[in-house]
Design an enzyme around this catalytic site. Structure first.
Site, short mmCIF file in Angstrom:
data_model
loop_
_atom_site.label_atom_id
_atom_site.label_comp_id
_atom_site.label_asym_id
_atom_site.label_seq_id
_atom_site.Cartn_x
_atom_site.Cartn_y
_atom_site.Cartn_z
N ASP A 11 15.97 47.88 -6.10
CA ASP A 11 15.40 49.08 -6.73
C ASP A 11 14.10 49.48 -6.04
OD1 ASP A 11 14.20 50.96 -8.60
OD2 ASP A 11 15.68 50.23 -10.04
N SER A 13 15.60 56.05 -11.38
CA SER A 13 16.58 54.96 -11.31
C SER A 13 17.78 55.20 -12.22
CB SER A 13 15.92 53.63 -11.70
OG SER A 13 15.02 53.24 -10.69
N ASP A 26 16.76 48.07 -18.89
CA ASP A 26 16.18 49.07 -18.00
C ASP A 26 17.31 49.87 -17.33
OD1 ASP A 26 14.10 50.45 -16.79
OD2 ASP A 26 13.81 48.98 -15.20
N GLU A 34 20.34 42.79 -9.27
CA GLU A 34 19.28 43.73 -8.90
C GLU A 34 17.94 43.03 -8.62
OE1 GLU A 34 17.37 47.92 -10.49
OE2 GLU A 34 17.53 46.27 -11.91
N ASP A 87 10.67 48.04 -6.94
CA ASP A 87 10.27 49.36 -7.43
C ASP A 87 8.91 49.34 -8.13
OD1 ASP A 87 10.80 52.16 -8.44
OD2 ASP A 87 10.81 51.09 -10.35
N HIS A 128 5.50 51.38 -7.46
CA HIS A 128 4.76 52.19 -8.44
C HIS A 128 3.30 51.76 -8.51
CE1 HIS A 128 7.88 54.63 -10.34
NE2 HIS A 128 8.68 53.59 -10.27
N HIS A 183 16.63 54.43 -4.55
CA HIS A 183 15.65 55.38 -4.01
C HIS A 183 14.51 54.58 -3.40
CE1 HIS A 183 13.13 54.19 -7.33
NE2 HIS A 183 14.18 54.35 -8.12
N HIS A 187 8.36 57.97 -7.07
CA HIS A 187 9.43 57.78 -6.09
C HIS A 187 9.31 58.80 -4.96
CE1 HIS A 187 12.12 56.03 -9.53
NE2 HIS A 187 11.04 55.33 -9.31
ZN ZN Z 1 10.84 53.47 -10.20
#
Ligand code: ZN
Ligand code: NAG
Ligand code: NAG
Ligand code: NAG
Length: 593
Positions: free
Chosen positions: A93, A141, A192, A335, A340, A344, A384, A489
């Site tokens: 992710d 996501s 999530d 995952e 990710d 962030h 992404h 993102h």
């Molecule tokens: Zn994210």
């Protein structure tokens, strides 16, 4: 085609006269020609012979060309083996291509390895995925995972619902109905967006309470997941208990047990699974209240939380054993969820450890596939990119040198998230000013490994503890000369990897993310459309009671954001936002990953 052309030109009769050419063309087009009179000569029969040869040669070239093209075209090559098979889908992710440059150089720096040393994942790249959603050029996501699970573009925030808010069948649901066993292994909350998209349907990703209920089987299809490992325990516990983050007093752990789940919640119970050999299905393992800590922190808390590769290995061992005598294998999604989050947070030190942990799980999966007797394939991709990460940063107005430094990443022993959390806990006790100064300085030297903090950096942390997460991360980023363009993102294409570029040939090259979804269902040979139909029939008009006692759709409310982002108009409409809104530090970001 290169091999075909000489054949064609060699086979073409050599014509010395334009007249011969005219006749040849006429013969090919079927037009009558003005023939000279007289008996049919050797010359005539020679031309006929050459013509027939030309036709045969041309036909041969066409046949070869078609065969060649079909071999190149994934639609006509065998998409999956004929018999029993396993599909392991890995999601990194928020991991863009630059995360790999960053992590690879970090790994070389830390190991004293030569520049040719690669990550395991580097050696298996087969293509790229284009990631936009139906509502934005930059996906979240939820829409990203819906592209994988339903092979459909939907709006940001959609958990396996289409842009008109109808549920879409997922590859996991179809796999379960076809007799495969199914699993989800993540390091974030199991509720999530990414894991949710495989076994739940809601209009807004924020509805994690509802997602928890659906994932244990409280929705139109009943239980579809055989194994879940991850965090997010708080969404399963009633609000009357201390560790709950639910809005209501539903006990979803009880609900899960009623639906047959064996529930475990700590490291000891995980160890008792003996690497999966003693695992009993169905299995629900929730090892953290919310997210499992970043690997940079978790590695010092290994006695509390299992790692991603440990969870993956146990799941694969158990699923393989449970399907040993079945004519169907399994489908599992694994995952690396928090690559990710590190994006962030703009925390490069946290990110490299997340990517290395993913690489380790990737290697575990390759090892499993090598040893397991059942035919199988692993495909790995990202939903992404996050952060607009650059392994470069211009710190001054003078022309920059071409450098970035892994050293400051290696010196950090904690994530910015963890340091900020400890700082907030500390502040909760209202310390004196001098104590606070000392606490901050200690966190910088011992947590970040930074010995050259400026007075400005220290005083900013003292003045504004609420933004300390971003401040800590920024201190590492500047020193390593790591650049970030956003806390959100980006639209960058992301890489696709596979254990087997032949089996996954449909994903070689550059593809829409929905084509990854197409591959998953085609490899398993499952009927996802039938599941969509079943969901829409069984779910039609199905209402549930919301917290305030009113009736709402089983998929929850339609999001304001979903409504706003829904449709194409949003995509290209620039509204002068850069003037309207100034950047403001938020508190630690957990908004809309
Ligand atoms: Zn994210
Ligand atoms: C717990 O949930 C119930 C509804 O299930 C609600 O009435 C109550 O207000 C909630 N309590 C808290 C503290 O949120
Ligand atoms: C990393 O830590 C070591 C030992 O404390 C120190 O000598 C070195 O300067 C640090 N490196 C960076 C890039 O901060
Ligand atoms: C109950 O909550 C929903 C949102 O979940 C809201 O739309 C509705 O107006 C509320 N009803 C009452 C009676 O408060």
């Amino acid at each position: 085609m290169a091999g075909g052309e000489p054949l064609l030109s060699n086979g073409r009769p050599s014509s010395e006269h334009s007249n011969d050419l005219a006749e040849e063309d006429a013969l090919l087009t079927g037009q009558p020609t003005q023939r000279r009179g007289g008996p049919r000569t050797w010359q005539f029969w020679r031309e006929i012979g050459l013509f027939v040869w030309a036709v045969i040669a041309t036909a041969l070239v066409i046949v070869l060309a078609v065969v060649y093209q079909r071999a190149q075209d994934p639609k006509h090559s065998s998409p999956h083996p004929a018999g029993k098979r396993n599909l392991i889908f890995m999601v990194s992710d928020g991991m863009g291509p630059t995360s790999l440059s960053l992590t690879r150089s970090f790994m070389q720096f830390q190991n004293g390895a030569p520049f040719s040393e690669q990550l395991v994942i580097d050696q298996h790249m087969i293509g790229q995925s284009r990631t936009r959603s139906s509502s934005s050029l930059i996906t979240d996501s939820a829409a990203g995972a819906t592209a994988f699970s339903c092979a459909m573009k939907s709006y940001n925030g959609a958990i396996s619902v289409d842009p008109e808010h109808n549920p879409c069948g997922t590859v996991l649901e179809a796999a379960k109905q076809a007799g495969y066993m199914t699993g989800l292994v993540v390091t974030t909350r199991i509720t999530d967006a990414t894991p949710a998209c495989f076994a739940a349907h809601v209009n807004q990703r924020q509805e994690e309470d509802r997602i928890a209920e659906q994932m244990v089987g409280d929705y139109p299809l009943g239980r579809v997941v055989d194994l879940m490992f991850g965090g997010g325990r708080c969404h399963f516990l009633p609000n009357s208990t201390e560790d709950s983050c639910r809005a209501d007093n539903k006990d979803v752990v009880e609900l899960a047990k009623k639906n047959g789940f064996n529930y475990i919640a700590d490291r000891k119970a995980f160890d008792d699974l003996k690497g999966g050999k003693a695992l009993k299905f169905p299995m629900l393992g929730l090892f953290a209240e919310t997210d499992i800590p970043y690997e940079i922190d978790r590695r010092n808390e290994n006695n509390i939380y299992p790692s991603l590769h440990e969870m993956a290995e146990a799941a694969l061992t158990a699923l393989s054993a449970a399907t040993k005598d079945s004519d169907k294998g399994f489908f599992i999604m694994i995952e690396g969820s928090r690559i990710d989050h590190a994006g962030h947070h703009n925390d490069p030190a946290a990110q490299v450890h997340e990517v290395l942990a993913y690489d380790k799980a990737f290697a575990s999966v390759l090892e499993f596939l090598k040893n397991d007797p059942t035919e199988g394939v692993m495909v790995s991709t990202s939903d992404h990119e996050t952060g607009g990460l650059a392994t470069a940063r211009q710190l001054h107005s003078s022309y920059p040198e071409y450098l970035w430094f892994p050293g400051p990443l290696a010196n950090a022993s904690h994530s910015a998230e963890r340091l900020a959390l400890e700082y907030q806990k500390y502040m909760f006790d209202s310390p004196s000013a001098s104590d606070q100064q000392k606490f901050v300085q200690d966190s910088i030297t011992s947590g970040l490994g930074i010995r050259d903090a400026t007075a400005d950096e220290v005083s900013a942390l003292i003045k504004d503890p609420a933004t300390s997460l971003y401040q800590y991360a920024e201190m590492i980023s500047r020193r390593s000369q790591t650049g970030w363009s956003t806390h959100g993102h980006s639209a960058a294409d992301v890489n696709i990897y596979s254990s087997d570029p032949i089996a996954a040939r449909a994903l070689v090259g550059n593809h829409e993310n929905t084509e990854v979804g197409d591959f998953l269902r085609e490899y398993l040979g499952v009927d996802v459309e039938a599941v969509t139909k079943e969901l829409q029939e069984k779910g039609a008009g199905l209402m549930v009671t919301s917290n305030n006692g009113t009736q709402v759709s089983w998929m929850g409310e339609v999001a304001e954001e979903g409504k706003r982002l829904d449709g194409q108009n949003h995509v290209a409409s620039y509204g002068g936002d850069f003037k309207k809104r100034h950047f403001q530090h938020g508190r630690g970001c957990d908004c809309g990953h």
